[in-house]
Design a protein around this motif. Structure first.
Motif, mmCIF file in Angstrom:
data_model
loop_
_atom_site.group_PDB
_atom_site.id
_atom_site.type_symbol
_atom_site.label_atom_id
_atom_site.label_comp_id
_atom_site.label_asym_id
_atom_site.label_seq_id
_atom_site.Cartn_x
_atom_site.Cartn_y
_atom_site.Cartn_z
ATOM 1 N N LYS A 134 -13.194 13.694 22.574
ATOM 2 C CA LYS A 134 -11.862 13.463 21.986
ATOM 3 C C LYS A 134 -10.759 14.011 22.887
ATOM 4 C CE LYS A 134 -13.080 13.527 17.090
ATOM 5 N NZ LYS A 134 -12.849 14.224 15.815
ATOM 6 N N ALA A 135 -11.027 15.158 23.532
ATOM 7 C CA ALA A 135 -10.029 15.766 24.414
ATOM 8 C C ALA A 135 -9.831 14.920 25.665
ATOM 9 C CB ALA A 135 -10.443 17.182 24.784
ATOM 10 N N ILE A 136 -10.903 14.334 26.173
ATOM 11 C CA ILE A 136 -10.787 13.452 27.334
ATOM 12 C C ILE A 136 -9.966 12.227 26.966
ATOM 13 C CG2 ILE A 136 -12.079 11.929 28.893
ATOM 14 C CD1 ILE A 136 -14.280 14.112 28.893
ATOM 15 N N ASN A 137 -10.248 11.639 25.802
ATOM 16 C CA ASN A 137 -9.480 10.475 25.343
ATOM 17 C C ASN A 137 -8.013 10.833 25.122
ATOM 18 O OD1 ASN A 137 -11.719 8.805 25.430
ATOM 19 N ND2 ASN A 137 -12.293 9.263 23.327
ATOM 20 N N ALA A 138 -7.761 12.010 24.543
ATOM 21 C CA ALA A 138 -6.380 12.440 24.309
ATOM 22 C C ALA A 138 -5.640 12.619 25.636
ATOM 23 C CB ALA A 138 -6.360 13.735 23.506
ATOM 24 N N TYR A 139 -6.310 13.170 26.644
ATOM 25 C CA TYR A 139 -5.686 13.348 27.956
ATOM 26 C C TYR A 139 -5.360 11.995 28.579
ATOM 27 C CZ TYR A 139 -5.034 14.419 32.855
ATOM 28 O OH TYR A 139 -4.519 14.473 34.131
ATOM 29 N N LEU A 140 -6.263 11.042 28.464
ATOM 30 C CA LEU A 140 -6.011 9.701 29.002
ATOM 31 C C LEU A 140 -4.833 9.040 28.289
ATOM 32 C CD1 LEU A 140 -9.670 8.455 29.457
ATOM 33 C CD2 LEU A 140 -8.085 9.257 31.218
ATOM 34 N N GLU A 141 -4.750 9.222 26.971
ATOM 35 C CA GLU A 141 -3.608 8.679 26.219
ATOM 36 C C GLU A 141 -2.307 9.332 26.668
ATOM 37 O OE1 GLU A 141 -4.199 8.729 21.986
ATOM 38 O OE2 GLU A 141 -6.198 7.852 22.186
ATOM 39 N N LEU A 142 -2.346 10.637 26.913
ATOM 40 C CA LEU A 142 -1.169 11.353 27.409
ATOM 41 C C LEU A 142 -0.713 10.786 28.748
ATOM 42 C CD1 LEU A 142 0.827 13.765 27.244
ATOM 43 C CD2 LEU A 142 -0.932 15.110 28.408
ATOM 44 N N LEU A 143 -1.667 10.527 29.645
ATOM 45 C CA LEU A 143 -1.321 9.940 30.944
ATOM 46 C C LEU A 143 -0.686 8.562 30.778
ATOM 47 C CD1 LEU A 143 -4.407 10.827 33.178
ATOM 48 C CD2 LEU A 143 -2.138 11.872 33.196
ATOM 49 N N GLY A 149 -2.984 23.507 29.137
ATOM 50 C CA GLY A 149 -3.084 22.977 27.781
ATOM 51 C C GLY A 149 -3.135 21.455 27.716
ATOM 52 N N ARG A 150 -3.185 20.802 28.859
ATOM 53 C CA ARG A 150 -3.218 19.335 28.870
ATOM 54 C C ARG A 150 -4.620 18.780 28.608
ATOM 55 N NH1 ARG A 150 1.084 16.563 31.243
ATOM 56 N NH2 ARG A 150 -0.287 15.133 32.360
ATOM 57 N N LEU A 151 -5.643 19.616 28.811
ATOM 58 C CA LEU A 151 -7.021 19.215 28.538
ATOM 59 C C LEU A 151 -7.655 20.320 27.696
ATOM 60 C CD1 LEU A 151 -9.310 17.169 29.043
ATOM 61 C CD2 LEU A 151 -9.926 18.500 31.058
ATOM 62 N N ARG A 152 -8.024 19.980 26.473
ATOM 63 C CA ARG A 152 -8.570 20.945 25.527
ATOM 64 C C ARG A 152 -10.066 21.131 25.756
ATOM 65 N NH1 ARG A 152 -10.742 20.212 20.738
ATOM 66 N NH2 ARG A 152 -10.253 17.992 20.756
ATOM 67 N N THR A 153 -10.525 22.364 25.584
ATOM 68 C CA THR A 153 -11.951 22.657 25.710
ATOM 69 C C THR A 153 -12.400 23.513 24.536
ATOM 70 O OG1 THR A 153 -11.594 24.664 26.999
ATOM 71 C CG2 THR A 153 -11.894 22.606 28.233
ATOM 72 N N VAL A 154 -13.714 23.625 24.398
ATOM 73 C CA VAL A 154 -14.318 24.523 23.418
ATOM 74 C C VAL A 154 -15.359 25.353 24.156
ATOM 75 C CG1 VAL A 154 -13.945 22.977 21.471
ATOM 76 C CG2 VAL A 154 -16.068 22.814 22.748
ATOM 77 N N LYS A 155 -15.756 26.470 23.545
ATOM 78 C CA LYS A 155 -16.803 27.290 24.146
ATOM 79 C C LYS A 155 -17.988 27.352 23.203
ATOM 80 C CE LYS A 155 -16.232 30.520 27.041
ATOM 81 N NZ LYS A 155 -15.989 31.776 27.729
ATOM 82 N N GLU A 156 -19.164 27.210 23.783
ATOM 83 C CA GLU A 156 -20.429 27.401 23.077
ATOM 84 C C GLU A 156 -21.153 28.486 23.856
ATOM 85 O OE1 GLU A 156 -23.514 27.472 20.652
ATOM 86 O OE2 GLU A 156 -21.696 26.351 20.253
ATOM 87 N N GLY A 157 -21.151 29.680 23.301
ATOM 88 C CA GLY A 157 -21.680 30.816 24.055
ATOM 89 C C GLY A 157 -20.796 31.058 25.271
ATOM 90 N N ARG A 158 -21.385 31.038 26.448
ATOM 91 C CA ARG A 158 -20.612 31.240 27.680
ATOM 92 C C ARG A 158 -20.228 29.933 28.350
ATOM 93 N NH1 ARG A 158 -23.852 35.433 31.234
ATOM 94 N NH2 ARG A 158 -22.103 34.933 32.593
ATOM 95 N N THR A 159 -20.632 28.812 27.750
ATOM 96 C CA THR A 159 -20.408 27.508 28.361
ATOM 97 C C THR A 159 -19.111 26.889 27.848
ATOM 98 O OG1 THR A 159 -22.792 27.167 28.458
ATOM 99 C CG2 THR A 159 -21.401 25.219 28.736
ATOM 100 N N ARG A 160 -18.256 26.473 28.776
ATOM 101 C CA ARG A 160 -17.022 25.769 28.413
ATOM 102 C C ARG A 160 -17.327 24.278 28.421
ATOM 103 N NH1 ARG A 160 -12.160 27.223 27.593
ATOM 104 N NH2 ARG A 160 -12.477 29.291 28.453
#
Length: 68
Positions: free
Chosen positions: A49-58, A33-44
């Protein structure tokens, strides 16, 4: 797009390059749960925004480690 506009969504290999992390580490971050993702069809996809949020968390965790 002209190549200068930042992307909103990144495929896993792109996120790996951006974060300089291995595939297994990326998927562990997703599972935990530290890096959020979304799915479009079968592609994750990883939202920018999730990458930036993870960097802020670090950064927050790093600051806490220094203060302790």
């Amino acid at each position: 797009m002209d190549g200068t506009t930042p992307k909103a969504l990144y495929r896993i290999p792109e996120a790996m390059r951006l974060l300089s992390l291995s595939r297994s580490v990326i998927y562990e971050l997703i599972r935990s749960g530290r890096l959020r993702t979304v799915k479009e069809g079968r592609t994750r996809l990883v939202p920018a925004k999730a990458i930036n949020a993870y960097l802020e968390l670090l950064e927050q965790e790093s600051e806490k480690g220094v203060a302790a």
